[in-house]
Design a protein around this motif. Structure first.
Motif, PDB file in Angstrom:
ATOM      1  N   ILE A 115      12.380   7.089 -18.767  1.00 19.20           N
ATOM      2  CA  ILE A 115      11.674   7.434 -17.543  1.00 19.20           C
ATOM      3  C   ILE A 115      12.357   8.996 -17.484  1.00 19.20           C
ATOM      4  O   ILE A 115      13.458   9.300 -17.358  1.00 19.20           O
ATOM      5  CB  ILE A 115      11.994   6.584 -16.439  1.00 19.20           C
ATOM      6  N   TRP A 122       8.094  10.688 -11.190  1.00 19.96           N
ATOM      7  CA  TRP A 122       8.697   9.927 -12.196  1.00 19.96           C
ATOM      8  C   TRP A 122       7.543   9.133 -13.167  1.00 19.96           C
ATOM      9  O   TRP A 122       6.656   8.647 -12.480  1.00 19.96           O
ATOM     10  CB  TRP A 122       9.505   8.803 -11.490  1.00 19.96           C
ATOM     11  N   GLN A 123       7.870   9.219 -14.467  1.00 21.81           N
ATOM     12  CA  GLN A 123       6.895   8.561 -15.306  1.00 21.81           C
ATOM     13  C   GLN A 123       7.435   7.979 -16.647  1.00 21.81           C
ATOM     14  O   GLN A 123       8.757   8.749 -16.972  1.00 21.81           O
ATOM     15  CB  GLN A 123       5.625   9.618 -15.658  1.00 21.81           C
ATOM     16  N   LYS A 124       6.940   7.192 -17.156  1.00 19.07           N
ATOM     17  CA  LYS A 124       7.516   6.846 -18.427  1.00 19.07           C
ATOM     18  C   LYS A 124       7.318   7.864 -19.551  1.00 19.07           C
ATOM     19  O   LYS A 124       6.070   8.397 -19.443  1.00 19.07           O
ATOM     20  CB  LYS A 124       6.745   5.453 -18.989  1.00 19.07           C
ATOM     21  N   LYS A 244      10.683   5.881  -8.679  1.00 17.38           N
ATOM     22  CA  LYS A 244      11.277   5.670  -9.895  1.00 17.38           C
ATOM     23  C   LYS A 244      11.641   4.077  -9.991  1.00 17.38           C
ATOM     24  O   LYS A 244      11.407   3.799 -11.385  1.00 17.38           O
ATOM     25  CB  LYS A 244      12.431   6.553  -9.914  1.00 17.38           C
ATOM     26  N   ALA A 248      10.691   1.567 -13.101  1.00 20.79           N
ATOM     27  CA  ALA A 248      11.747   1.082 -14.095  1.00 20.79           C
ATOM     28  C   ALA A 248      11.836  -0.356 -14.094  1.00 20.79           C
ATOM     29  O   ALA A 248      12.031  -0.852 -15.234  1.00 20.79           O
ATOM     30  CB  ALA A 248      13.227   1.808 -13.403  1.00 20.79           C
TER      31      ALA A 248
END
Length: 260
Positions: A115, A122-124, A244, A248
């Protein structure tokens, strides 16, 4: 100095106190903690004194009192939190306001494999677009993205100042803000312990759902914009952390990428 998660700090402090008072060496991970905020006016509670009563042949109230007294004599611990004996042998743990602020920044800085933060979101690292259906978590994640997007356009200064230095951060949070913080902290503890195997999918869903519900309560009771700048900053930080942690804790096949 490296920041140790609050749960580990508490477990280590209690384990050391038990060893000091009763000459019994426990693995800190044996000391179970439960988030109880806002119940009992404490952040965590532990039944370790009750569980040790038979083993030590002592009254659990006496065990809890001894642990609390020993922990209070440690200046590093007492600066961060208080451990109090309660009821029939429970230990209630109460954070200082300054420590709550440190936890907030710890969660924002916490690195989670796979991440990354890209322009405030927030991103993968690997984007996977799939149909994910409808859920409370999906709605909350989308709401977090929308709020951060609005903040980028309307509160550029506040975004650029996130995260703030600890000494600049207001240390008084509203009860619903602390509740949201604690649910994010529960996910951080879970992830840091490496409990992310498929067999724990049910646990992950429970944590995700609890976080989503805490966010909805926070969103219902706290104005994000149109309040003083300090409140804007800390609430945006909470929203960023929530985004986030939802990402996650989601199953590997879920990305929520459509909301970025």
């Amino acid at each position: 100095m490296k920041f140790i998660s609050p749960s580990q700090t508490i477990q280590i402090a209690i384990a050391l106190a038990i060893d000091s008072e009763f000459k019994l060496l426990l693995d800190p991970r044996e000391i179970a903690l439960e988030i109880c905020y806002p119940r009992y006016e404490a952040h965590y509670t532990s039944a370790i004194a009750l569980s040790l009563a038979n083993r030590l042949q002592r009254n659990p109230v006496q065990i809890a009192d001894a642990i609390a007294q020993t922990c209070s004599q440690n200046p590093e611990i007492s600066a961060q939190l208080q451990i109090r004996a309660f009821g029939k042998g429970w230990l209630n743990i109460v954070f200082s306001e300054k420590y709550i602020a440190e936890i907030l920044l710890f969660l924002e800085h916490l690195r989670i494999e796979g991440i990354t933060n890209c322009n405030g979101f927030w991103q993968k690292c690997e984007i996977i677009l799939i149909s994910i259906g409808n859920s409370t978590e999906q709605y909350v994640y989308a709401r977090c993205c929308a709020l951060m997007r609005l903040a980028i356009h309307e509160y550029v200064g506040a975004i650029h100042e996130l995260p703030l230095h600890i000494h600049e951060l207001p240390i008084h949070l509203e009860p619903v803000e602390i509740s949201l913080l604690m649910r994010n902290l529960a996910i951080a503890d879970y992830l840091e312990n490496g409990n992310i195997l498929p067999l724990n999918r049910q646990k992950r869903q429970k944590l995700s759902r609890s976080l989503a519900e805490a966010f909805l309560n926070f969103y219902d009771r706290c104005r994000i914009f149109g309040v003083d700048r300090d409140a804007v900053q800390r609430r945006l930080l909470l929203i960023s952390i929530t985004q986030k942690m939802l990402l996650a804790i989601a199953p590997p096949e879920i990305n929520y990428a459509m909301y970025l």
